[in-house]
Every structure is written in structure tokens, then in C-alpha cells.
Design an enzyme around this catalytic site. Structure first.
Site, mmCIF file in Angstrom:
data_model
loop_
_atom_site.group_PDB
_atom_site.id
_atom_site.type_symbol
_atom_site.label_atom_id
_atom_site.label_comp_id
_atom_site.label_asym_id
_atom_site.label_seq_id
_atom_site.Cartn_x
_atom_site.Cartn_y
_atom_site.Cartn_z
ATOM 1 N N LYS A 41 0.846 -1.205 0.000
ATOM 2 C CA LYS A 41 0.000 0.000 0.000
ATOM 3 C C LYS A 41 0.882 1.256 0.000
ATOM 4 C CE LYS A 41 -0.150 -0.077 5.050
ATOM 5 N NZ LYS A 41 -0.944 -0.430 6.242
ATOM 6 N N ARG A 139 -10.459 0.558 14.865
ATOM 7 C CA ARG A 139 -10.239 1.296 13.628
ATOM 8 C C ARG A 139 -11.231 0.793 12.584
ATOM 9 N NH1 ARG A 139 -4.228 1.648 10.992
ATOM 10 N NH2 ARG A 139 -4.951 -0.266 10.014
ATOM 11 N N HIS A 171 -6.013 -6.684 12.977
ATOM 12 C CA HIS A 171 -4.763 -5.921 12.929
ATOM 13 C C HIS A 171 -4.361 -5.524 14.349
ATOM 14 C CE1 HIS A 171 -1.690 -3.779 10.790
ATOM 15 N NE2 HIS A 171 -2.135 -2.566 11.037
ATOM 16 N N ARG A 227 1.385 -10.615 7.132
ATOM 17 C CA ARG A 227 1.207 -9.413 6.307
ATOM 18 C C ARG A 227 2.228 -8.333 6.661
ATOM 19 N NH1 ARG A 227 -4.157 -9.316 8.663
ATOM 20 N NH2 ARG A 227 -3.469 -7.356 9.606
ATOM 21 N N TYR A 273 15.934 30.259 6.119
ATOM 22 C CA TYR A 273 14.830 31.077 6.630
ATOM 23 C C TYR A 273 14.881 31.240 8.140
ATOM 24 C CZ TYR A 273 12.390 30.567 2.127
ATOM 25 O OH TYR A 273 12.032 30.593 0.810
ATOM 26 N N CYS A 320 13.751 23.946 3.634
ATOM 27 C CA CYS A 320 12.866 24.758 2.808
ATOM 28 C C CYS A 320 12.069 23.845 1.873
ATOM 29 C CB CYS A 320 13.667 25.766 1.993
ATOM 30 S SG CYS A 320 14.888 26.670 2.972
ATOM 31 N N ASP A 322 12.363 23.332 -1.327
ATOM 32 C CA ASP A 322 13.145 22.647 -2.369
ATOM 33 C C ASP A 322 14.585 22.364 -1.978
ATOM 34 O OD1 ASP A 322 10.916 23.253 -4.211
ATOM 35 O OD2 ASP A 322 11.653 25.308 -3.979
HETATM 36 C C1 LIG Z 1 -0.170 -1.479 6.913
HETATM 37 C C2 LIG Z 1 -0.770 -2.759 7.310
HETATM 38 C C3 LIG Z 1 0.043 -3.897 7.505
HETATM 39 C C4 LIG Z 1 1.550 -3.857 7.503
HETATM 40 O O1 LIG Z 1 2.012 -3.258 8.711
HETATM 41 P P1 LIG Z 1 3.577 -3.138 9.030
HETATM 42 O O2 LIG Z 1 3.620 -2.603 10.412
HETATM 43 O O3 LIG Z 1 4.123 -2.173 8.024
HETATM 44 O O4 LIG Z 1 4.146 -4.479 8.884
HETATM 45 C C5 LIG Z 1 -0.590 -5.107 7.747
HETATM 46 N N1 LIG Z 1 -1.948 -5.176 7.803
HETATM 47 C C6 LIG Z 1 -2.743 -4.099 7.665
HETATM 48 C C7 LIG Z 1 -4.224 -4.246 7.767
HETATM 49 C C8 LIG Z 1 -2.187 -2.846 7.428
HETATM 50 O O5 LIG Z 1 -2.977 -1.782 7.293
#
Ligand SMILES: *Cc1c(COP(=O)(O)O)cnc(C)c1O
Length: 382
Positions: A41, A139, A171, A227, A273, A320, A322
Site C-alpha cells: 500500500k 479502527r 490488525h 502481512r 529562513y 525549505c 526545495d
Molecule cells: C499497513 C498494514 C500492515 C503492515 O504493517 P507493518 O507494520 O508495516 O508491517 C498489515 N496489515 C494491515 C491491515 C495494514 O494496514
């Protein structure tokens, strides 16, 4: 090997696909018998969706995970045939496209499984879903009574033949603190949710909950698939416990730039700056053409580490839009010389973790935001 800037580029991202392959292999071994889903992602955490997906699959990943359906469809358009799961959608999402492209969809709510079922009916073929249960993160998963409601809807749609419930997922709350008591509590809640699904008559084949931290440090969390995201990119999810090197991970992203101008200035010269930095003696300032428009956090003003001529310095004064300036003392630096912001660390350069500490954030955000106008160069392309 130093990547050459294409065209007139003055700063660039180099992504080492061999590092991605290596990290996937490390994670695959950690996963044991479980499958490896590479989480790609956010444009592969700023590394580039399509090349990273290919390298992760080369390295042993068998699934790809994304947050947004658009990312999943980009993978399909690029010819990726591996199973792809997309897990974050709002009402109005074009699930017809998901069904047509054979993208699996994680659903946390009845509205969503109903919308997916509608798309499957229109297409005349079943849609594959994963049920997303909230085990404490509060979430995007099904919470409290939403969970039995989702199971009831799923069982009915599965009996109808429009939905194939392939998976169940949750998660973790603590991606960086595997000793936290919530970790075990979530594992127990997930095991219960799996039982609930079985009792609802669902034969769930792919049960998954482990992110990078759990994959690298947890026990009995792999279930049927892991994952990991951040670890695939070679960054430690638990920097307080172990570095990339401790986990045999290789950071894949290098960000560097070429000095535009070097100048001798006297002591007492304010820099950038607001003149928040003032030289304390005659010294050399160099201008580095990369700034917050490119993803360099402004909060790293005065703190971000860089490597020039094999030595470490920090950003002098404000970052800054750039560019930023570095006081390199009496180091002989010429226009065009290379400044490394971060890389694998193997040659003494700072890492994304060092920048995260300088900016008061996590390495995820440092690499993930480096996706703007900088050219990306790939090494180790097969
Ligand atoms: C982003 C995400 C992950 C991966 O998490 P990491 O901490 O980068 O390993 C796994 N599952 C879900 C649902 C996520 O949103």
C-alpha cells in the site's frame, strides 16, 4: 554503484530491488508454513508499487496487500496475477471493478459485504472476501455486535453462492511493542472470532493477523498468512528492540542529492529562513537541492543527518520547500558532490530510522512520504 541522475534531476530515490527480494526471503522463512503477503500500500511505502510487487513475489511472497482498490487495480493492469487483497473502502467504491479484476476485498461491515455481493450478482460470478474483525484497535474492523451481524450476512451470501468467504483478518494495536499485554489479548480475541466464523458455518481458509512486528517477534501469530509491510522495505518495526541488521533486513531506499553551490562564509552568518542557525566561525556552507516538497520533513530542520564525503553532518537551519543548507566546516566540498540523506547504512550513511528520530516520527512516514516529484531509480531489476 552510484546511481546517475536522469535528465536534470538534482536529487533522487534509488530503490534496491535485490534488498526487497532478500527481505521477502527473510520474512518467508520467519513465516514458516504460512504464506507471505507483501503489503505494498501507499505506493509500496514510497518505493514504487509495481517494481516492488514484482521483487516481493520473486523473493517468495505469494500474496499482495493494499489499502485502496485503486492500488489493487494498478497491480492487475500491470499484469500481476498473484492474489491481491484490498482492505479499505468507503461506500460508493466500484466493487464491479474489483470483481472483474479478481481482487479480493476485506469487509468490516454489512454495508460493504452487501455492496460486494451486488457487484458479484451483476458480474454473474462469486466475489471473494475476507472478514475484518476489530480485536481492539478500534479502527476499521467489525466491532462488538457488528461482528455477529457481519457473520450472519456472510453466511447467507455464501449459501446463496454470491460470496466466497476465503479469509478472516484483524490488525494489531502495537506495531512497535510486542511485549504489550494487548498483543496476547488480541490473539485470544482473534482465535474466538475464528471460532465464531466456524460456528456461523463458514469454512475460512486464510486466517491472518501478523504485521511486521508480529512476524519478526511474535509466536503463534502467523496462522495461515503473515502481512508484513515495513520489514519488506528493510526497516525495523521495533527499533527499540532490534535494528534492521539485527533482523537481517536490508533497507531498500536510498535518497541522495548533488550539491548546487558551496560557499565560504564568516562566523556569525545566519543560515536559511529565520536564521535559526548561525555559523560560529568561518566555514563552508553547501546547498542541497531537496526539501519538504520532496518529502523531507521540515520538522527535521537543524537535526536531519546527512553524509558528505564519508562524514556525517546535520541540516543547518530550516528545511525549505526545495532545498536545505549544511555547514560542512572545512571539508572540501564542490558543486556536484553527492550528499546522502539516508540509505542502507552499510557505508556509514544515515538510515530512514535516523531521520525518523530527527523528525520525531517513525521510519514508515519517512519513506512513505518520499514519493513526490523525485525520480526513482531501480537497481537489481530482473
Ligand atoms: C499497513 C498494514 C500492515 C503492515 O504493517 P507493518 O507494520 O508495516 O508491517 C498489515 N496489515 C494491515 C491491515 C495494514 O494496514
Amino acid at each position: 554503484m552510484t546511481a546517475q541522475p536522469p535528465g536534470d534531476a538534482t536529487a533522487r530515490i534509488t530503490v534496491d530491488l535485490d534488498a526487497i527480494r532478500h527481505n521477502a526471503d527473510v520474512l518467508k522463512r520467519r513465516a514458516g508454513d504460512a504464506e507471505l503477503m507483501a503489503v505494498v500500500k501507499g505506493d509500496a511505502y514510497g518505493h514504487g508499487l509495481i517494481p516492488v510487487a514484482g521483487a516481493a513475489l520473486d523473493g517468495g511472497a505469494t500474496w499482495l496487500g493494499v489499502a485502496q482498490l485503486r492500488e489493487a487495480l494498478q497491480l492487475r493492469e500491470a499484469g500481476v496475477t498473484a492474489p491481491v487483497l484490498s482492505w479499505l473502502h468507503a461506500p460508493g467504491t466500484d466493487f464491479d471493478a474489483a470483481v472483474a479484476a479478481d481482487v479480493q476485498v476485506a469487509v468490516p461491515h454489512v454495508w460493504e459485504i452487501d455492496a460486494v455481493a451486488e457487484a458479484a450478482r451483476r458480474a454473474g460470478k462469486p466475489a471473494t472476501v475476507h472478514l475484518k474483525v476489530d480485536t481492539g484497535l478500534a479502527r476499521n474492523g467489525a466491532y462488538g455486535p457488528q461482528w455477529p451481524e457481519l457473520l450472519t450476512a456472510a453466511a447467507k451470501l455464501q449459501a446463496e453462492g454470491v460470496i466466497d468467504v476465503a479469509g478472516i483478518m484483524t490488525h494489531f494495536i502495537f506495531a512497535d511493542s510486542p511485549q504489550h499485554p494487548s498483543v496476547l489479548a488480541q490473539q485470544e480475541a482473534f482465535a474466538q472470532a475464528v471460532k465464531d466464523a466456524e460456528q456461523a458455518g463458514l469454512d475460512v481458509r486464510v486466517r491472518h493477523m501478523a504485521n511486521s512486528a508480529a512476524t519478526l517477534t511474535g509466536s503463534d501469530v502467523a496462522w495461515d498468512m503473515v502481512r508484513p509491510g515495513i520489514a519488506l522495505y528493510g526497516l525495523s518495526p521495533v527499533p527499540d528492540i532490534g535494528s534492521s541488521r539485527d533482523f537481517d533486513l536490508v533497507p531498500a531506499m536510498t535518497v541522495d542529492a548533488n550539491v548546487t553551490i558551496a560557499k565560504r562564509v564568516p562566523g556569525g552568518q545566519g543560515v536559511s529562513y529565520g536564521h535559526t542557525y548561525v555559523t560560529d566561525r568561518e566555514t563552508t556552507l553547501i546547498d542541497v537541492p531537496i526539501g519538504y516538497s520532496d518529502g523531507i520533513p521540515r520538522s527535521a530542520s537543524g537535526k536531519g543527518p546527512v553524509q558528505v564525503g564519508g562524514q556525517r553532518f546535520t541540516v543547518s537551519g530550516r528545511v525549505c520547500m526545495d532545498q536545505f543548507v549544511v555547514d560542512v566546516g572545512d571539508l572540501p566540498v564542490a558543486e556536484g558532490d553527492r550528499v546522502v540523506l539516508f540509505g542502507s547504512g552499510e557505508n556509514g550513511e544515515p538510515t530512514a530510522q535516523d531521520w525518523a528520530e530527527a523528525a520525531g516520527t517513525i521510519s514508515y512516514e519517512i519513506v512513505g512520504r518520499m514519493s513526490g516529484r523525485l525520480p526513482r531509480i531501480y537497481r537489481g531489476q530482473s
